[in-house]
Design a protein around this motif. Structure first.
Motif, short mmCIF file in Angstrom:
data_model
loop_
_atom_site.label_atom_id
_atom_site.label_comp_id
_atom_site.label_asym_id
_atom_site.label_seq_id
_atom_site.Cartn_x
_atom_site.Cartn_y
_atom_site.Cartn_z
N GLN A 44 0.84 -1.18 0.00
CA GLN A 44 0.00 0.00 0.00
C GLN A 44 0.89 1.25 0.00
O GLN A 44 1.96 1.27 0.63
CB GLN A 44 -0.91 -0.01 1.23
CG GLN A 44 -1.74 -1.27 1.37
CD GLN A 44 -2.71 -1.44 0.22
OE1 GLN A 44 -3.46 -0.53 -0.10
NE2 GLN A 44 -2.71 -2.60 -0.40
N SER A 66 1.20 -3.64 5.29
CA SER A 66 0.57 -3.56 3.98
C SER A 66 -0.50 -4.64 3.81
O SER A 66 -1.57 -4.39 3.25
CB SER A 66 1.65 -3.69 2.88
OG SER A 66 1.08 -3.55 1.61
N THR A 67 -0.22 -5.84 4.33
CA THR A 67 -1.22 -6.93 4.25
C THR A 67 -2.45 -6.60 5.07
O THR A 67 -3.59 -6.84 4.63
CB THR A 67 -0.58 -8.24 4.75
OG1 THR A 67 0.58 -8.53 3.98
CG2 THR A 67 -1.58 -9.38 4.65
N ARG A 95 -8.82 -3.37 6.12
CA ARG A 95 -9.01 -1.93 6.28
C ARG A 95 -10.36 -1.59 6.90
O ARG A 95 -10.51 -0.63 7.65
CB ARG A 95 -8.86 -1.23 4.94
CG ARG A 95 -8.77 0.28 5.03
CD ARG A 95 -8.68 0.90 3.65
NE ARG A 95 -7.42 0.59 3.01
CZ ARG A 95 -6.33 1.35 3.12
NH1 ARG A 95 -6.37 2.46 3.85
NH2 ARG A 95 -5.22 1.01 2.51
N LYS A 135 -4.49 -4.14 3.24
CA LYS A 135 -5.11 -4.72 2.05
C LYS A 135 -6.34 -5.54 2.37
O LYS A 135 -7.37 -5.44 1.69
CB LYS A 135 -4.07 -5.61 1.35
CG LYS A 135 -4.59 -6.28 0.09
CD LYS A 135 -3.50 -7.13 -0.55
CE LYS A 135 -4.02 -7.83 -1.81
NZ LYS A 135 -2.97 -8.69 -2.44
N TYR A 136 -6.30 -6.34 3.45
CA TYR A 136 -7.39 -7.27 3.74
C TYR A 136 -8.32 -6.79 4.86
O TYR A 136 -9.47 -7.24 4.93
CB TYR A 136 -6.82 -8.64 4.14
CG TYR A 136 -6.15 -9.38 3.02
CD1 TYR A 136 -6.88 -10.09 2.07
CD2 TYR A 136 -4.76 -9.37 2.91
CE1 TYR A 136 -6.24 -10.78 1.04
CE2 TYR A 136 -4.11 -10.05 1.89
CZ TYR A 136 -4.86 -10.75 0.95
OH TYR A 136 -4.23 -11.42 -0.07
#
Length: 664
Positions: free
Chosen positions: A549, A607-608, A614, A611-612
């Motif tokens: 991200q 970032s993971t 939020r 991504k999943y």
């Protein structure tokens, strides 16, 4: 009043006070009376004698008013001496007179005359029968006056104890006469007289007398059985079993007289007790039930011992670290959302929380401040309706205070097992450079003491019980934590605010080929634990390619720059002072490649999550332990990168042992 004398009260007063007429007695005892009313001859089974009412009920005046001394204790010079001696002397004297009168009656009249002549005493009285009528009238007036002098004083004493605000009208000054209470008592008596039905009034009065005697006996029983240090009766010839028998006899006789009146009386007494517990003010005389609870707690603690608790018997006992990173408004002892979060760690709100705060300074100088702060924190806990206790510790600084708390707080297996604190989000914004070392020190102390850690990020946005949450509760299960993260997520689902959410468990697989097998294993594990959750497996290969991200990359670059600047200052200081690299007052070893690896791994995880998860209601992630020999500043940079842009995050580190088990 001692246990032995109270037993005699229960045995003698209970029947006499009923004052039941023969018709009422016949109604209450039913067929038993029919079987035995023939000249007082017992039935073939020998169940009961009609003479029970005349030999025992004749005896009522011998023990009536046995509580009169207690009711008028304020007028006695030495209550501890006068009440026992007066009670026993009066009872023994009147008992002897009545036993002698039984012999006299048996000498001057036949059996039939004794059974049929209700005024036999007047028939044989000397010098003339009218003297008996005068005695009956005087006895009645004496009993009435005794009640009119004792009952108002008892009512005034209860009012003066400030138990119930509704009784404030009956208060009197010391040594004063209870005029208002007397008028109120007279009003009740006149109302009972107007009813005009002795058979209705007598059982009611009897029930309250018996409840009074049962209560006093029960108090003696509890205090004697529990060996309360404050229980020091002057009368030595007593035993807790006598008080217990006396209390049971009172209850049994109540049911024998009238079970309907008994049920109503017990219900009314329970309502009064409930009202006192809710609206009443605490007295200074103590509570026998509190003593019983204390003894039960001690015995439970001894039975628990200090052995390891089995996972199916494990309960979270959170220690809530109230001291904020920064300052709270004045007269606010704790973050307003910490109690809400503490309740989320308990099933149905049950369980103990310990709220602690640390005051910097010298104990002798700040002891009064600590007492005031503890009282304020206790008020806060009660206001938030959280089951917990408040503890205030005075220490030279926060680190030393916490280290003492984590070592000594609690007893046996009732020690706190989870340390809960707020994430210090403000440390860089307000340039609080002392926070990293303190934060890392607290985490290391918890690890050494084998305490679980839960760090809450986004506490300001934590929902209360009325704010419904929707979406998912996402768990990034990276490090084995004994199932604590799973258990906490399940506890969240029991709360009204989170009951509409679903759990997602994210697992990391090293290879794509391992993904399906790992997913099946985790699903089987969750099924065996009776936990419903969706399992999502992420391959580590997906971490190698692009896909971070943008906000994560920006945070990563900023963290790199700050770490490089801090490391440059450390090296410059070491060269100038000709010393090894120093940070937080101790030598450190900095492996720049390892630092870069930590930063990169944290970047990928953040970032993971973005991504999943939020839009997740809550995100759980494992707490990485502080790397050995790294400056605390570096660890705070790793953590800041981990939590960047995640609105509500719980960072969890579990035990070296399981808190969930398949064998439940």
């Amino acid at each position: 009043m001692t246990a032995s004398s109270l037993l005699s009260v229960a045995m003698h007063d209970t029947v006499g006070i009923t004052g039941l007429s023969s018709e009422s007695f016949k109604d209450n005892w039913g067929p038993a009376y029919q079987r035995t009313s023939n000249a007082g001859i017992p039935d073939p089974n020998g169940k009961i004698y009609w003479s029970f009412n005349a030999l025992v009920g004749l005896f009522f005046p011998a023990v009536t008013g046995i509580m009169a001394g207690s009711n008028r204790s304020a007028s006695l010079k030495d209550t501890q001496r006068s009440i026992p001696i007066g009670t026993l002397a009066a009872t023994l004297t009147t008992s002897a007179l009545y036993l002698v009168s039984v012999l006299f009656f048996g000498s001057v009249a036949t059996r039939d005359k004794l059974l049929t002549d209700r005024l036999l005493t007047a028939s044989i009285a000397w010098p003339f029968p009218a003297i008996v009528y005068v005695g009956i009238i005087l006895s009645t007036l004496g009993a009435a006056l005794q009640s009119l002098t004792g009952a108002p004083r008892l009512l005034a004493a209860i009012a003066n104890d400030d138990i119930l605000p509704v009784l404030n009208y009956f208060k009197v000054v010391d040594g004063g006469e209870p005029h208002v209470a007397t008028f109120f008592t007279a009003f009740i008596c006149i109302g009972c007289v107007i009813i005009g039905n002795l058979d209705l009034i007598s059982p009611t009065i009897t029930m309250f007398y018996l409840l009074c005697y049962a209560g006093v006996n029960l108090s003696c029983f509890l205090l004697d059985l529990l060996d309360a240090p404050s229980w020091r009766p002057r009368w030595k010839f007593h035993h807790w079993s006598l008080s217990l028998v006396g209390a049971l006899l009172c209850i049994v006789i109540m049911f024998l007289i009238s079970w309907t009146f008994t049920v109503v009386s017990l219900a009314l007494a329970s309502l009064i007790y409930y009202y006192v517990s809710i609206k009443g003010k605490a007295g200074d005389w103590g509570d026998g039930f509190k003593s019983a609870y204390f003894q039960l707690a001690l015995r439970s603690l001894r039975s628990l011992g200090a052995s390891q608790v089995h996972p199916k018997n494990w309960y979270p006992i959170p220690l809530i670290f109230c001291r904020p990173w920064g300052k709270l408004p004045e007269n606010v002892p704790c973050h307003p959302k910490l109690a809400d979060f503490a309740n989320c760690m308990k099933k149905k709100g049950r369980g103990m929380s310990i709220f602690i705060s640390i005051i910097d300074g010298d104990y002798h100088e700040r002891v009064e401040d600590a007492k005031a702060a503890c009282k304020q924190l206790s008020t806060y806990i009660d206001y938030k309706q959280c089951e917990g206790v408040a503890e205030i510790v005075v220490a030279p600084n926060m680190s030393e205070g916490f280290r003492g708390i984590v070592q000594t707080m609690g007893l046996g297996n009732l020690k706190p097992n989870i340390i809960v604190m707020r994430y210090p989000e403000i440390w860089r914004r307000e340039n609080l450079i002392e926070i990293p070392a303190t934060f890392v020190g607290i985490i290391n102390d918890c690890i050494v003491a084998n305490k679980a850690v839960v760090i809450v990020k986004g506490l300001d946005e934590w929902p209360n019980e009325y704010q419904r949450q929707y979406g998912t509760i996402d768990l990034y299960w990276i490090v084995r934590d004994g199932g604590l993260m799973l258990l906490l997520s399940q506890l969240l689902l029991t709360k009204d605010s989170f009951e509409g959410c679903k759990i997602q468990v994210f697992c990391i697989a090293e290879e794509d080929s391992d993904a399906e097998g790992l997913k099946a294993d985790v699903k089987k594990f969750l099924y065996d634990l009776r936990m419903q959750a969706e399992v999502i497996v992420i391959s580590m290969k997906s971490w190698e390619g692009p896909g971070e991200q943008q906000e994560s990359i920006e945070a990563f670059s900023a963290a790199q720059g700050r770490i490089a600047s801090y490391l440059g200052e450390m090296k410059e200081r070491a060269e100038r002072d000709k010393t090894p690299l120093m940070a937080d007052g101790k030598p450190v070893v900095v492996n720049e490649q390892q630092v870069e690896k930590f930063l990169y791994t944290t970047l990928k995880l953040n970032s993971t999550i973005l991504k999943y998860s939020r839009m997740a209601a809550v995100v759980f992630v494992s707490l990485p332990p502080p790397p050995a020999n790294h400056p605390a500043f570096f660890y705070m940079e790793y953590m800041d990168l981990l939590v960047e842009n995640v609105p509500r995050l719980l960072i969890v580190r579990g035990y070296r042992r399981d808190v969930v088990t398949l064998f439940t």
